[in-house]
Write an enzyme that holds these catalytic residues in place. Structure first.
Site, mmCIF file in Angstrom:
data_model
loop_
_atom_site.group_PDB
_atom_site.id
_atom_site.type_symbol
_atom_site.label_atom_id
_atom_site.label_comp_id
_atom_site.label_asym_id
_atom_site.label_seq_id
_atom_site.Cartn_x
_atom_site.Cartn_y
_atom_site.Cartn_z
ATOM 1 N N GLY A 1 0.820 -1.204 0.000
ATOM 2 C CA GLY A 1 0.000 0.000 0.000
ATOM 3 C C GLY A 1 0.855 1.254 0.000
ATOM 4 N N SER A 2 0.347 2.308 0.638
ATOM 5 C CA SER A 2 0.984 3.632 0.545
ATOM 6 C C SER A 2 2.300 3.754 1.294
ATOM 7 C CB SER A 2 0.013 4.703 1.037
ATOM 8 O OG SER A 2 -1.080 4.805 0.150
ATOM 9 N N THR A 3 2.709 2.723 2.037
ATOM 10 C CA THR A 3 4.054 2.784 2.627
ATOM 11 C C THR A 3 5.124 2.741 1.532
ATOM 12 O OG1 THR A 3 4.046 0.381 2.987
ATOM 13 C CG2 THR A 3 3.371 1.774 4.843
#
Length: 689
Positions: free
Chosen positions: A422-424
């Site tokens: 995801g957005s990590t």
């Protein structure tokens, strides 16, 4: 015919040749007469009419492995009792069990005409080294007056009868223990070590008595009395030592003639708290032993099946010992043929901080996920948890393959397996954009429409973002507000080939060095970006990206070490209480861009409306990134499975960061998404700083 008669016969032959034949012919004919006479006489004296020469022929065939010719020299009565096939098979089987590389015989001096011949046997065994013993063979005349071997199984090994078996047993030494840096046990031994001997194997009895007496604190005469009651090749138990006396046990192994037996059981004091770090041991089944046989293990031997127990088996397990014994029909041991003492395993210590481990564990209790805590300046693993967990103590005495498969969900180690981050992913995309010059901190994109596609070639596919203030965004705002559209456009601007090369600099597709195997991180199923949509999705953390929490913790060290990527370390060097940083990837990005990305991650906490505002903690300097990975069955799936990710780097205000955490929780849809662990993280920050 005697030896004197043989000598007289040869002398007469020489005289006849010399007197009766011309000189020229004498040499040729004389030599033939002498050789013929000698061979005839030797055959008469030493052929099958001589017990010693028959036995010598038998032993010569044995040394060369010609069992068929050995069988031909057996007395007819013996050939009625044992078939050629059974005779050959028994010799071959025993040679195989002894791992015989060579066998040698030396007959003792004695009367040539004696029907009993004594000889010394030396067997070079691959498993236990030289085996030496004295044997005797009897010979008997057949109806024609020829001497043949009166065979019994005891000619192979002393004391062996037709109903006995030769067994090879492995003997485990003391397994190395797993402890924390401050000595707290994670995998320890409970029980005792039995000290014994086989009297016939003691070369220096005085030295043996003195050393064992001191070791076991018993009088030499007591040891002597125990040994006197036993047969020379019988195992004698002399005493025992508790497993805690590691130095004494190692000393025992160095005493020539000592044989030890391990009567310990593995114990995991922390149970499920450290299960995925320690793993567990259990006895090998008939199926499992196939993959361990080359290393000297047999059915029932205890080996590691998961975690450090499995992947550090060579260090922890040492080297098994061997006992070759003769057992009777009742299964009782009759005689020890040869032994090799085991080598104790070595202890290992780990970097795990149990208080930190407990925090991570309690944070995930009842969930499915993983949590890793790393020191961002050294790479030392302070904690690593996978949920659900299990109690390794329940597996120690054995587990079937069926039971193993039934428990696979708990045994699976999620901090080394891969998932969509995801957005990590966005800090990496930002760092790559800055490094390649395709992005500046001031780069602004208008993402207010909430959905975006490059052009109509994308069909009905759009990149979407979550709601945030309705203004164009720069890099800092895009990171704080986790804007998918912004980072998708950055990824396209970088381009597929450059993005691929930069990800490979971060270690994608490569093996991460670690004490446990870590699944390789990948960015594409095919190893390349097959479409612009895939590239765009990858840049904001979706697509086909797969990373493990442990690998991800290593990646984020780039931002705290001037662009160098550290190797995560779980094992402490011998006699040291800390680890020194090990750089796995140098200059992944420049120091300037590493520091800039780190500052932008701090902005996730401080920027108004940032996704990390709720984690702001007094006295703590915090850099972070949230991530929610959607695992949709289809684009229109209204109820996707969501993984909630959170990456944090923290330290006391004004000091260098000393804690890096990566957490991943399964199924956070309708549970506050990536913010699900915020309460636990907030509590940890307050307690730590």
């Amino acid at each position: 015919m005697s030896k004197k008669l043989l000598t007289d016969t040869i002398s007469t032959a020489k005289k006849i040749v010399k007197e009766k034949l011309p000189r020229r012919t004498t040499a040729i004919v004389g030599l033939a007469v002498i050789i013929g006479t000698t061979l005839w006489a030797a055959q008469s004296i030493y052929g099958q009419k001589s017990p010693k020469v028959t036995m010598q022929a038998y032993l010569d065939h044995w040394e060369s492995g010609n069992y068929e010719k050995m069988y031909q020299l057996l007395h007819p009565n013996d050939r009625k009792e044992v078939s050629k096939k059974a005779f050959i098979q028994q010799h071959q089987d025993i040679a195989k069990k002894l791992e015989q590389e060579k066998i040698r015989f030396k007959m003792h001096s004695g009367e040539e005409e004696s029907p009993t011949i004594r000889y010394q046997t030396t067997i070079d065994s691959k498993s236990v080294g030289p085996i030496q013993f004295n044997s005797r063979g009897k010979l008997a005349e057949n109806e024609e007056g020829k001497w043949l071997v009166d065979w019994t199984p005891s000619m192979i090994l002393p004391g062996l009868t037709e109903n006995d078996q030769v067994k090879v047993e492995t003997v485990s030494g003391l397994r190395g223990e797993i402890r924390t840096k401050d000595g707290k046990g994670l995998a320890v031994n409970k029980g005792k070590i039995i000290i014994g001997t086989v009297p016939a194997e003691i070369k220096d009895r005085q030295a043996f008595l003195k050393q064992v007496s001191s070791l076991l604190n018993i009088k030499p005469q007591e040891i002597r009395a125990k040994m006197k009651k036993a047969k020379p090749f019988e195992y004698v138990q002399l005493g025992s030592l508790p497993v805690e006396k590691r130095d004494a046990i190692n000393q025992a192994l160095k005493i020539e003639g000592v044989s030890i037996r391990n009567e310990t059981e593995r114990h995991y004091p922390q149970g499920s708290l450290t299960a995925h770090i320690t793993g567990f041991v259990n006895p090998l089944t008939s199926e499992q032993v196939k993959e361990w046989k080359d290393q000297g293990y047999q059915k029932g031997d205890v080996v590691g099946r998961a975690g450090l127990e499995k992947y550090q088996q060579e260090t922890l397990g040492g080297k098994p010992g061997i006992r070759i014994v003769i057992t009777g029909a009742d299964g009782k041991e009759k005689r020890v043929i040869g032994t090799r003492s085991p080598q104790n395993g070595k202890d290992i210590r780990v970097t795990i901080d149990l208080s930190m481990q407990r925090r991570l564990y309690n944070s995930l209790r009842g969930d499915v996920g993983a949590f890793v805590a790393l020191h961002p300046k050294t790479g030392a693993v302070l904690g690593a948890v996978s949920m659900p967990s299990y109690d390794p103590n329940t597996f120690v005495k054995g587990i079937s393959e069926k039971e193993y498969k039934q428990n696979i969900g708990s045994i699976t180690n999620r901090f080394v397996h891969t998932y969509t981050p995801g957005s990590t992913m966005k800090p990496l995309t930002a760092a790559i954009g800055l490094e390649t010059g395709k992005l500046k901190p001031s780069t602004t994109y208008d993402t207010r429409s909430g959905k975006w596609q490059k052009d109509s070639s994308w069909g009905g596919y759009y990149v979407r973002r979550v709601d945030h203030p309705d203004v164009p965004v720069d890099l800092q705002k895009a990171m704080a507000w986790s804007d998918n559209i912004y980072f998708a456009r950055v990824g396209l601007n970088i381009g597929p080939e450059t993005f691929k090369k930069q990800l490979q600099k971060f270690g994608f597709e490569d093996k991460l060095p670690f004490a446990l195997p870590v699944k390789n991180a990948t960015f594409s199923n095919s190893g390349k970006f097959d479409s612009e949509i895939l590239l765009a999705d990858t840049a904001y953390g979706q697509g086909q990206l797969q990373v493990s929490p442990l690998f991800w913790s290593s990646v984020f060290t780039v931002f705290t070490n001037d662009g160098d990527m550290l190797q995560p370390q779980l094992l402490l060097p011998e006699n040291q209480d800390s680890v020194k940083p090990k750089v796995w990837r140098e200059n992944v990005v420049s120091p300037k861009n590493a520091r800039k990305t780190y500052e932008i991650m701090k902005g996730v906490v401080t920027t108004p409306g940032g996704s990390g505002n709720d984690l702001k903690t007094s006295g703590v300097e915090l850099a972070m990134k949230t991530g929610t990975a959607e695992l949709k069955k289809s684009y229109d799936d209204p109820d996707p499975m969501e993984l909630g990710w959170l990456a944090t780097i923290s330290g006391k205000k004004g000091s260098e960061p000393d804690l890096l955490t990566i957490s991943m929780v399964n199924d956070v849809h309708d549970r506050n998404g990536s913010h699900y662990l915020y309460p636990q993280i907030k509590k940890m920050l307050k307690e730590r700083y």
